[in-house]
Design a protein around this motif. Structure first.
Motif, short mmCIF file in Angstrom:
data_model
loop_
_atom_site.label_atom_id
_atom_site.label_comp_id
_atom_site.label_asym_id
_atom_site.label_seq_id
_atom_site.Cartn_x
_atom_site.Cartn_y
_atom_site.Cartn_z
N ALA A 98 -23.51 23.69 -4.55
CA ALA A 98 -23.09 22.40 -4.01
C ALA A 98 -22.09 21.68 -4.90
O ALA A 98 -21.23 20.97 -4.40
CB ALA A 98 -24.30 21.50 -3.79
N VAL A 99 -22.20 21.87 -6.19
CA VAL A 99 -21.34 21.12 -7.10
C VAL A 99 -20.08 21.91 -7.42
O VAL A 99 -18.98 21.48 -7.12
CB VAL A 99 -22.10 20.76 -8.40
CG1 VAL A 99 -21.19 20.06 -9.38
CG2 VAL A 99 -23.30 19.87 -8.06
N ALA B 114 -20.80 22.05 1.10
CA ALA B 114 -20.21 20.82 1.60
C ALA B 114 -20.38 19.69 0.59
O ALA B 114 -21.35 19.64 -0.14
CB ALA B 114 -20.87 20.44 2.92
N ALA B 115 -19.43 18.80 0.54
CA ALA B 115 -19.48 17.71 -0.44
C ALA B 115 -20.28 16.51 0.06
O ALA B 115 -20.84 15.78 -0.72
CB ALA B 115 -18.06 17.26 -0.77
N ASP B 116 -20.34 16.30 1.36
CA ASP B 116 -20.99 15.12 1.91
C ASP B 116 -22.41 14.88 1.41
O ASP B 116 -22.79 13.75 1.15
CB ASP B 116 -20.98 15.15 3.43
CG ASP B 116 -19.58 15.00 4.00
OD1 ASP B 116 -19.38 15.36 5.17
OD2 ASP B 116 -18.69 14.53 3.27
N PRO B 117 -23.27 15.92 1.29
CA PRO B 117 -24.63 15.66 0.87
C PRO B 117 -24.80 15.40 -0.62
O PRO B 117 -25.87 15.02 -1.05
CB PRO B 117 -25.41 16.90 1.29
CG PRO B 117 -24.42 17.93 1.64
CD PRO B 117 -23.08 17.28 1.76
N LEU B 118 -23.76 15.55 -1.40
CA LEU B 118 -23.90 15.38 -2.85
C LEU B 118 -24.37 13.99 -3.26
O LEU B 118 -25.25 13.88 -4.12
CB LEU B 118 -22.61 15.73 -3.58
CG LEU B 118 -22.40 17.21 -3.83
CD1 LEU B 118 -21.04 17.44 -4.47
CD2 LEU B 118 -23.49 17.78 -4.69
N ALA C 164 -11.95 20.75 -3.42
CA ALA C 164 -11.20 19.99 -4.43
C ALA C 164 -10.97 18.55 -3.99
O ALA C 164 -10.89 17.66 -4.82
CB ALA C 164 -9.87 20.68 -4.70
N ASP C 165 -10.89 18.32 -2.70
CA ASP C 165 -10.66 16.96 -2.19
C ASP C 165 -11.96 16.31 -1.72
O ASP C 165 -11.98 15.56 -0.75
CB ASP C 165 -9.65 16.99 -1.04
CG ASP C 165 -10.13 17.83 0.13
OD1 ASP C 165 -11.13 18.57 -0.02
OD2 ASP C 165 -9.52 17.73 1.20
N ALA C 166 -13.04 16.54 -2.46
CA ALA C 166 -14.37 16.08 -2.04
C ALA C 166 -14.52 14.57 -2.00
O ALA C 166 -15.36 14.05 -1.29
CB ALA C 166 -15.43 16.68 -2.97
N GLY C 167 -13.75 13.86 -2.77
CA GLY C 167 -13.86 12.41 -2.77
C GLY C 167 -14.59 11.88 -3.99
O GLY C 167 -15.29 12.61 -4.68
N ALA C 168 -14.42 10.59 -4.23
CA ALA C 168 -14.95 9.96 -5.44
C ALA C 168 -16.48 9.99 -5.49
O ALA C 168 -17.06 10.25 -6.55
CB ALA C 168 -14.45 8.52 -5.54
N ASP C 169 -17.16 9.72 -4.37
CA ASP C 169 -18.62 9.72 -4.37
C ASP C 169 -19.18 11.09 -4.70
O ASP C 169 -20.13 11.22 -5.49
CB ASP C 169 -19.16 9.26 -3.02
CG ASP C 169 -18.96 7.78 -2.77
OD1 ASP C 169 -18.72 7.04 -3.75
OD2 ASP C 169 -19.04 7.36 -1.60
#
Length: 98
Positions: free
Chosen positions: A69-70, A32-36, A75-80
């Motif tokens: 995670a990375v 998931a991208a949120d915790p990055l 692909a649409d994970a967002g700028a953050d």
């Protein structure tokens, strides 16, 4: 880095607590991208100390996080998330060089 007050334990548990948090994070990440962004902020401060103390096991954990995670983020994970991924990649490169 938040140093402990004179004669008192570190308020956040110090490096053992940081290592534990990182291991728990790694066990819970499912691409998931949120915790990055949280991971990036944590590692920005803690990684140099963790690498110095734990060496190769820490580097291995960072490489596993990079893979899951990375590189495994949507692909649409967002700028953050993309910024956090780039920062983690830079940190990992520095760690590999020593």
């Amino acid at each position: 880095d938040t140093p402990a007050a004179r004669g008192k334990a570190h308020p956040f548990g110090g490096l053992p607590a940081a290592w534990c948090w990182l291991a728990r994070y790694a066990n819970g990440v499912a691409g998931a991208a949120d915790p990055l962004p949280a991971l990036g902020a944590f590692l920005e401060t803690a990684a140099p100390f963790l690498l110095k103390t734990y060496g190769a096991p820490c580097l291995g954990l960072l490489e596993a996080l990079d893979a899951r995670a990375v590189r495994g983020r949507p692909a649409d994970a967002g700028a953050d998330a993309n910024l956090a991924a780039a920062n983690l990649g830079d940190l990992l490169e520095k760690a590999r060089r020593g």
